[in-house]
Design an enzyme around this catalytic site. Structure first.
Site, PDB file in Angstrom:
ATOM      1  N   LYS A   1      -6.174  -7.840 -36.346  1.00 37.37           N
ATOM      2  CA  LYS A   1      -4.804  -8.279 -36.634  1.00 37.37           C
ATOM      3  C   LYS A   1      -4.469  -9.336 -35.572  1.00 37.37           C
ATOM      4  O   LYS A   1      -3.478  -9.228 -34.829  1.00 37.37           O
ATOM      5  CB  LYS A   1      -3.858  -7.063 -36.560  1.00 37.37           C
ATOM      6  CG  LYS A   1      -2.447  -7.332 -37.043  1.00 37.37           C
ATOM      7  CD  LYS A   1      -2.296  -7.263 -38.544  1.00 37.37           C
ATOM      8  CE  LYS A   1      -0.892  -7.662 -38.950  1.00 37.37           C
ATOM      9  NZ  LYS A   1      -0.713  -7.739 -40.403  1.00 37.37           N
TER      10      LYS A   1
ATOM     11  N   ASP B   1     -10.920   3.797 -37.455  1.00 37.69           N
ATOM     12  CA  ASP B   1     -10.629   5.187 -37.794  1.00 37.69           C
ATOM     13  C   ASP B   1      -9.963   5.264 -39.169  1.00 37.69           C
ATOM     14  O   ASP B   1     -10.369   6.027 -40.049  1.00 37.69           O
ATOM     15  CB  ASP B   1      -9.698   5.772 -36.711  1.00 37.69           C
ATOM     16  CG  ASP B   1      -9.553   7.268 -36.831  1.00 37.69           C
ATOM     17  OD1 ASP B   1     -10.303   7.883 -37.617  1.00 37.69           O
ATOM     18  OD2 ASP B   1      -8.686   7.834 -36.137  1.00 37.69           O
TER      19      ASP B   1
ATOM     20  N   ASP C   1      -4.767  -5.708 -42.923  1.00 38.33           N
ATOM     21  CA  ASP C   1      -4.018  -5.325 -44.131  1.00 38.33           C
ATOM     22  C   ASP C   1      -4.681  -5.901 -45.379  1.00 38.33           C
ATOM     23  O   ASP C   1      -4.845  -5.199 -46.389  1.00 38.33           O
ATOM     24  CB  ASP C   1      -2.538  -5.727 -44.020  1.00 38.33           C
ATOM     25  CG  ASP C   1      -2.309  -7.066 -43.348  1.00 38.33           C
ATOM     26  OD1 ASP C   1      -3.293  -7.669 -42.894  1.00 38.33           O
ATOM     27  OD2 ASP C   1      -1.152  -7.510 -43.293  1.00 38.33           O
TER      28      ASP C   1
ATOM     29  N   TYR D   1      -7.045   4.234 -28.310  1.00 37.10           N
ATOM     30  CA  TYR D   1      -7.682   5.513 -28.002  1.00 37.10           C
ATOM     31  C   TYR D   1      -8.052   5.632 -26.527  1.00 37.10           C
ATOM     32  O   TYR D   1      -8.624   6.631 -26.120  1.00 37.10           O
ATOM     33  CB  TYR D   1      -8.945   5.698 -28.843  1.00 37.10           C
ATOM     34  CG  TYR D   1      -8.639   6.059 -30.269  1.00 37.10           C
ATOM     35  CD1 TYR D   1      -8.111   5.100 -31.131  1.00 37.10           C
ATOM     36  CD2 TYR D   1      -8.856   7.331 -30.747  1.00 37.10           C
ATOM     37  CE1 TYR D   1      -7.806   5.408 -32.443  1.00 37.10           C
ATOM     38  CE2 TYR D   1      -8.557   7.653 -32.055  1.00 37.10           C
ATOM     39  CZ  TYR D   1      -8.033   6.690 -32.900  1.00 37.10           C
ATOM     40  OH  TYR D   1      -7.739   7.010 -34.193  1.00 37.10           O
TER      41      TYR D   1
END
Ligand code: NAI
Length: 361
Positions: free
Chosen positions: A192, A250, A226, A125
């Protein structure tokens, strides 16, 4: 009684409708708030040449606290996101999104009580992007090839994902301090890091360092994003405070909202060291704008968070109790909730729902 002046930015789309409902409810609850209205939104492009006039930023700076309706951001054009701009300008580095089950709202679970703490200024972002076909993009592609960093196809557009020690430390510390202040037990850091070693890997390293400062007081764990999503869907009750970099935050917060009844009831806040801007998680919902169909609960719950922030906890508590009563009773719920609950009962309008809430107050 002490009164608070708050900047109200109604926004566009359903924003003016949900904001008006919120104002009515706060007035009925006797909240000691004086409003100063400031504008932001797509409708200002013609008259002001920008969706976020400087006067609106100044108004928030003056009052330090604002509540904002959603603002439309057209996809794939040069129009800058008002939300991202406001968060950057006011250094609102925390995006706080509580997700608490509400009986009657059609959530998949009745025991969700978790808070998403999303980093609000970095990551994808940051707005550092290189357009496909531009000279800068091809220079960057050559640079990566020369440095042995990897071969990027020549016809790529590129977005950069910066994650800093300072940004990570600020957000993780906020999550732990929030957990302590609210009597919560555990912080989960989501990342991640197995794939993005220099951005998410850094976030995880900093999270582990910060966690040590709270050892014995707040438990800590980390989850790969995930696996986190799968665990959330299977058993969200295992999570308490969850801290994430911007993009995962988000996405995960909309997932959480879906588990407790949808966007219509999900509140949020953008918080920095000096300013706080409260706003629902949902967007401007152009498909139902101007039809008296929007669910104002998310904005009203955001206002309750704002009242907590201003020290008006008793008033916030009464508003939350009245909302729970209207949902439990079930006669005056908006279309999104009728859909979520699979009910064929007629949907209440924004106005009817707000009337019922005021009656419950
Ligand atoms: P959205 O949240 O506006 O709508 C998604 C779906 O949920 C739509 O079907 C909508 O009707 C429904 N919905 C949302 N809020 C609702 C409510 N209060 N009551 C009943 N139904 C509701 O998301 P979408 O369509 O992706 O975005 C529309 C615009 O809003 C875009 O321009 C986007 O950039 C902007 N947006 C602005 C935000 C903000 O200002 N904070 C946040 C998210 C999106």
């Amino acid at each position: 009684m002490l009164r608070h002046t708050v900047t109200l930015i109604p926004g566009d789309g359903i924003g003016p409708e949900t904001s008006a409902a919120m104002q009515r409810v706060l007035e009925a609850a006797g909240a000691p708030i004086d409003w100063e209205i400031a504008e932001a939104g797509a409708h200002l492009m013609e008259s002001e040449g920008t969706p976020l006039p400087q006067s609106t930023i100044e108004a928030v700076k003056k009052n330090k606290v604002a509540i904002k309706g959603p603002v439309t951001t057209p996809v794939g054009t040069g129009f800058r996101s008002v939300n991202v701009a406001l968060r950057k300008t006011l250094e609102l580095y925390v995006n706080l999104r509580p997700n608490i089950s509400m009986p009657g709202a059609g959530g998949r679970y009745d025991d969700v009580d978790l808070v998403i703490v999303r980093e609000n200024s970095e990551d994808l972002y940051a707005g550092i992007e290189f357009e496909q076909g531009s000279e800068d993009a091809s220079e960057l592609i050559s640079f990566c090839a020369e440095k042995g960093a990897g071969i990027i196809p020549l016809d790529s557009g590129i977005s950069i994902k910066p994650i800093s020690i300072t940004g990570s430390r600020n957000i993780v510390k906020y999550a732990f301090d929030y957990a302590l202040a609210q009597g919560r037990k555990k912080v989960t850091a989501v990342h991640k890091a197995n794939i993005m070693k220099h951005s998410d890997g850094l976030f995880l390293r900093v999270a582990r360092e910060v966690a040590k400062e709270y050892e014995g007081r707040i438990a800590f764990e980390d989850k790969i994003v995930d696996a986190f999503c799968m665990n959330m869907v299977i058993d969200p009750s295992q999570f308490d405070v969850v801290v994430l970099p911007n993009l995962y935050g988000d996405i995960a917060s909309d997932l959480c909202a879906g588990l407790v009844g949808g966007l219509g009831i999900a509140p949020g806040a953008n918080i920095g060291k000096d300013y706080a801007v409260f706003e629902a998680v949902h967007g401007s919902a152009p498909d139902i704008a101007g039809q008296d169909k929007a669910n104002p609960t998310a904005e009203i719950l955001s206002a309750a968070m704002m009242l907590d922030h201003l020290g008006e906890r008793e008033c916030a508590g009464r508003i939350r109790a009245a909302i729970r009563e209207v949902y439990a009773q079930g006669d005056h719920l908006t279309g999104d909730i009728r859909w979520a609950t699979g009910s064929s009962a007629p949907a209440a309008s924004t106005t009817e729902f707000t009337d019922a809430l005021i009656a419950a107050l």
